[in-house]
Motif scaffolding. Structure first.
Motif, PDB file in Angstrom:
ATOM      1  N   UNK A  10       0.864  -1.180   0.000  1.00 23.84           N
ATOM      2  CA  UNK A  10       0.000   0.000   0.000  1.00 23.84           C
ATOM      3  C   UNK A  10       0.894   1.221   0.000  1.00 23.84           C
ATOM      4  N   UNK A  11       0.628   2.150  -0.893  1.00 23.93           N
ATOM      5  CA  UNK A  11       1.413   3.386  -0.950  1.00 23.93           C
ATOM      6  C   UNK A  11       0.832   4.483  -0.069  1.00 23.93           C
ATOM      7  N   UNK A  12      -0.410   4.301   0.346  1.00 24.70           N
ATOM      8  CA  UNK A  12      -1.066   5.238   1.259  1.00 24.70           C
ATOM      9  C   UNK A  12      -2.261   4.526   1.869  1.00 24.70           C
ATOM     10  N   UNK A  13      -2.896   5.173   2.826  1.00 20.33           N
ATOM     11  CA  UNK A  13      -4.062   4.577   3.460  1.00 20.33           C
ATOM     12  C   UNK A  13      -5.261   4.488   2.543  1.00 20.33           C
ATOM     13  N   UNK A  45      -3.150  -6.574   9.341  1.00 19.28           N
ATOM     14  CA  UNK A  45      -2.650  -6.156   8.025  1.00 19.28           C
ATOM     15  C   UNK A  45      -3.533  -5.064   7.449  1.00 19.28           C
ATOM     16  N   UNK A  46      -4.830  -5.307   7.513  1.00 15.75           N
ATOM     17  CA  UNK A  46      -5.787  -4.345   6.970  1.00 15.75           C
ATOM     18  C   UNK A  46      -5.722  -3.025   7.733  1.00 15.75           C
ATOM     19  N   UNK A  47      -5.752  -3.093   9.076  1.00 13.15           N
ATOM     20  CA  UNK A  47      -5.703  -1.874   9.886  1.00 13.15           C
ATOM     21  C   UNK A  47      -4.454  -1.054   9.569  1.00 13.15           C
ATOM     22  N   UNK A  48      -3.313  -1.743   9.435  1.00 14.93           N
ATOM     23  CA  UNK A  48      -2.062  -1.031   9.190  1.00 14.93           C
ATOM     24  C   UNK A  48      -2.016  -0.463   7.787  1.00 14.93           C
ATOM     25  N   UNK A  49      -2.368  -1.261   6.789  1.00 12.03           N
ATOM     26  CA  UNK A  49      -2.335  -0.788   5.407  1.00 12.03           C
ATOM     27  C   UNK A  49      -3.246   0.417   5.204  1.00 12.03           C
ATOM     28  N   UNK A  50      -4.378   0.418   5.899  1.00 12.67           N
ATOM     29  CA  UNK A  50      -5.335   1.516   5.755  1.00 12.67           C
ATOM     30  C   UNK A  50      -5.006   2.703   6.672  1.00 12.67           C
ATOM     31  N   UNK A  51      -3.989   2.554   7.499  1.00 12.58           N
ATOM     32  CA  UNK A  51      -3.620   3.640   8.396  1.00 12.58           C
ATOM     33  C   UNK A  51      -4.588   3.858   9.525  1.00 12.58           C
ATOM     34  N   UNK A  53      -4.727   2.571  12.526  1.00  7.37           N
ATOM     35  CA  UNK A  53      -4.172   2.634  13.876  1.00  7.37           C
ATOM     36  C   UNK A  53      -3.199   3.797  14.034  1.00  7.37           C
ATOM     37  N   UNK A  54      -2.942   4.512  12.946  1.00 11.74           N
ATOM     38  CA  UNK A  54      -1.965   5.586  12.985  1.00 11.74           C
ATOM     39  C   UNK A  54      -0.547   5.038  12.943  1.00 11.74           C
ATOM     40  N   UNK A  55       0.375   5.862  12.485  1.00 10.20           N
ATOM     41  CA  UNK A  55       1.777   5.481  12.497  1.00 10.20           C
ATOM     42  C   UNK A  55       2.218   4.549  11.395  1.00 10.20           C
ATOM     43  N   UNK A  56       1.392   4.340  10.375  1.00  2.94           N
ATOM     44  CA  UNK A  56       1.813   3.464   9.278  1.00  2.94           C
ATOM     45  C   UNK A  56       2.902   4.138   8.461  1.00  2.94           C
ATOM     46  N   UNK A  57       3.947   3.362   8.167  1.00  2.00           N
ATOM     47  CA  UNK A  57       5.058   3.827   7.350  1.00  2.00           C
ATOM     48  C   UNK A  57       4.867   3.283   5.943  1.00  2.00           C
ATOM     49  N   UNK A  58       4.768   4.171   4.977  1.00  2.00           N
ATOM     50  CA  UNK A  58       4.525   3.762   3.592  1.00  2.00           C
ATOM     51  C   UNK A  58       5.805   3.886   2.776  1.00  2.00           C
ATOM     52  N   UNK A  59       5.974   3.033   1.770  1.00  2.00           N
ATOM     53  CA  UNK A  59       5.095   1.939   1.347  1.00  2.00           C
ATOM     54  C   UNK A  59       5.005   0.867   2.432  1.00  2.00           C
ATOM     55  N   UNK A  60       3.834   0.277   2.566  1.00  2.00           N
ATOM     56  CA  UNK A  60       3.587  -0.742   3.584  1.00  2.00           C
ATOM     57  C   UNK A  60       3.380  -2.094   2.907  1.00  2.00           C
ATOM     58  N   UNK A 115      10.620  -5.370  17.261  1.00  2.00           N
ATOM     59  CA  UNK A 115      10.570  -4.841  15.900  1.00  2.00           C
ATOM     60  C   UNK A 115       9.582  -5.674  15.112  1.00  2.00           C
ATOM     61  N   UNK A 116       8.516  -5.065  14.637  1.00  2.00           N
ATOM     62  CA  UNK A 116       7.495  -5.782  13.893  1.00  2.00           C
ATOM     63  C   UNK A 116       8.021  -6.292  12.558  1.00  2.00           C
ATOM     64  N   UNK A 117       7.465  -7.401  12.109  1.00  2.00           N
ATOM     65  CA  UNK A 117       7.866  -7.975  10.829  1.00  2.00           C
ATOM     66  C   UNK A 117       7.591  -7.006   9.688  1.00  2.00           C
ATOM     67  N   UNK A 118       6.583  -6.174   9.863  1.00  2.00           N
ATOM     68  CA  UNK A 118       6.371  -5.058   8.944  1.00  2.00           C
ATOM     69  C   UNK A 118       6.020  -3.818   9.753  1.00  2.00           C
ATOM     70  N   UNK A 119       6.292  -2.673   9.147  1.00  3.56           N
ATOM     71  CA  UNK A 119       5.997  -1.379   9.776  1.00  3.56           C
ATOM     72  C   UNK A 119       6.794  -1.147  11.061  1.00  3.56           C
TER      73      UNK A 119
END
Length: 356
Positions: A10-13, A45-51, A53-60, A115-119
């Motif tokens: 995901x490039x953005x939420x 995965x969905x919550x993070x990709x869509x932003x 929960x806040x704090x998502x680092x893109x690209x995700x 350290x999360x496996x992603x983000x």
């Protein structure tokens, strides 16, 4: 040398997941390189990709329910060999020296945090971590676990790396076993694993659901009884009787309806993270019978290995629906409608058919 990874990101939420290329680090002395065969789809995965929960680092690049085959190892790796089937769960690093890490409770790392496996913050390559919606991954050997299930079951093993350990850890911590009456609230990705695991541990399992059409499904998973939680009389019949309740519901709801079902010194543990806070439970329901309300995240690496071995020995896997990676947005939409029994898993071979 670093290797090119092919993935979905995901490039953005607001943007749908789409093909994405990036560089994985070279295999270091203590690293394991893994060809990803299957990756489970977690609601996180969905919550993070869509932003959300806040704090998502893109690209995700989401994905933390990973099973695959070792393709390379560093010179200091002693526990894994090329060709072995392995898994990677929700974390890929921690400080390694705080009391929690030394106790193999890396999920509670007190210095840097896990350290999360992603983000997560990539402490080796810089930037942030990219997860399992990709063709391969390079991970420190200390965060890789062995998969002992038959290769034909690998897709159904993948969700054990999150849904499995998330439910196994509290059941083990609160010493669930024979002679205990255990409730599992919710029959979804987490709940269906909670039922299977608690039953395999020898407990008398009672499943709670709001849906009458899930009764037979819950029994098929191993529940000895099923209670419709909207039925006041059915709930009252179980008052003061449970040793332990595993609450997997990730939506805000009335916790008191379940707290009053606990016997003296009983505990209800929450493993679902709601989008909005639960209404505060009554203090009186905690005071009376010395009941406890607790929470639990994933388990540590040693416990994750223990869980995988337990599941192997007891013939436990997740109930899954396998999808190609280009159907991930459809899967997300179905997840939001609870239209899955009970976990989507991506066949990563499908990634080879996507644009490079």
């Amino acid at each position: 040398m670093p290797t090119q990874a092919h993935a979905y990101a995901a490039q953005s939420g607001e943007s749908p997941l789409a093909p994405f290329n990036f560089q994985r680090r070279d295999v270091g002395p203590g690293d394991v390189s893994i060809d990803i065969l299957y990756c489970g789809v977690c609601h996180s995965d969905l919550h993070t990709a869509r932003g959300e929960w806040g704090g998502t680092l893109y690209p995700c690049v989401p994905g933390h329910e990973i099973v695959g085959r070792v393709t390379a190892i560093g010179g200091d790796v002693t526990d894994f060999a090329v060709g072995e089937l392995v898994g990677v769960g929700c974390m890929v690093d921690s400080c390694g020296h705080c009391p929690s890490c030394e106790a193999s409770e890396q999920q509670f790392c007190e210095t840097t945090g896990m350290v999360g496996t992603y983000n997560g913050t990539d402490t080796i390559s810089g930037g942030h971590t990219y997860g399992g919606y990709s063709d391969h991954i390079v991970v420190k050997q200390d965060f890789v676990v062995k998969v002992g299930h038959d290769e034909k079951d690998l897709a159904a093993v993948a969700p054990l790396l999150c849904a499995g350990i998330t439910t196994y850890s509290p059941l083990r911590h609160w010493k669930v076993g024979p002679g205990q009456k255990v409730g599992v609230v919710g029959i979804g990705g987490l709940g269906h694993m909670g039922i299977k695991l608690a039953a395999a541990m020898g407990a008398h399992v009672v499943a709670f659901t709001t849906s009458p059409d899930k009764v037979e499904a819950a029994k098929a998973l191993g529940a000895h009884e099923v209670v419709i939680s909207k039925d006041d009389a059915a709930m009252a019949a179980h008052a003061n009787s449970f040793h332990f309740i595993l609450n997997t519901v990730a939506a805000s709801h009335d916790l008191d309806r379940f707290m009053v079902l606990l016997r003296r010194d009983g505990t209800m543990t929450l493993v679902g993270a709601p989008e909005h806070p639960h209404p505060s439970p009554s203090v009186w329901n905690l005071l009376m019978n010395r009941r406890s309300l607790a929470g639990s995240p994933i388990g540590g690496i040693a416990e994750t290995q223990e869980m995988l071995d337990f599941c192997r020995d007891n013939g436990i896997t997740a109930d899954v629906e396998i999808i190609p990676i280009d159907q991930i947005e459809t899967a997300y939409a179905r997840m939001l409608k609870s239209d899955i029994k009970y976990r989507f898993v991506i066949d990563m071979a499908s990634l080879k058919q996507q644009p490079a």
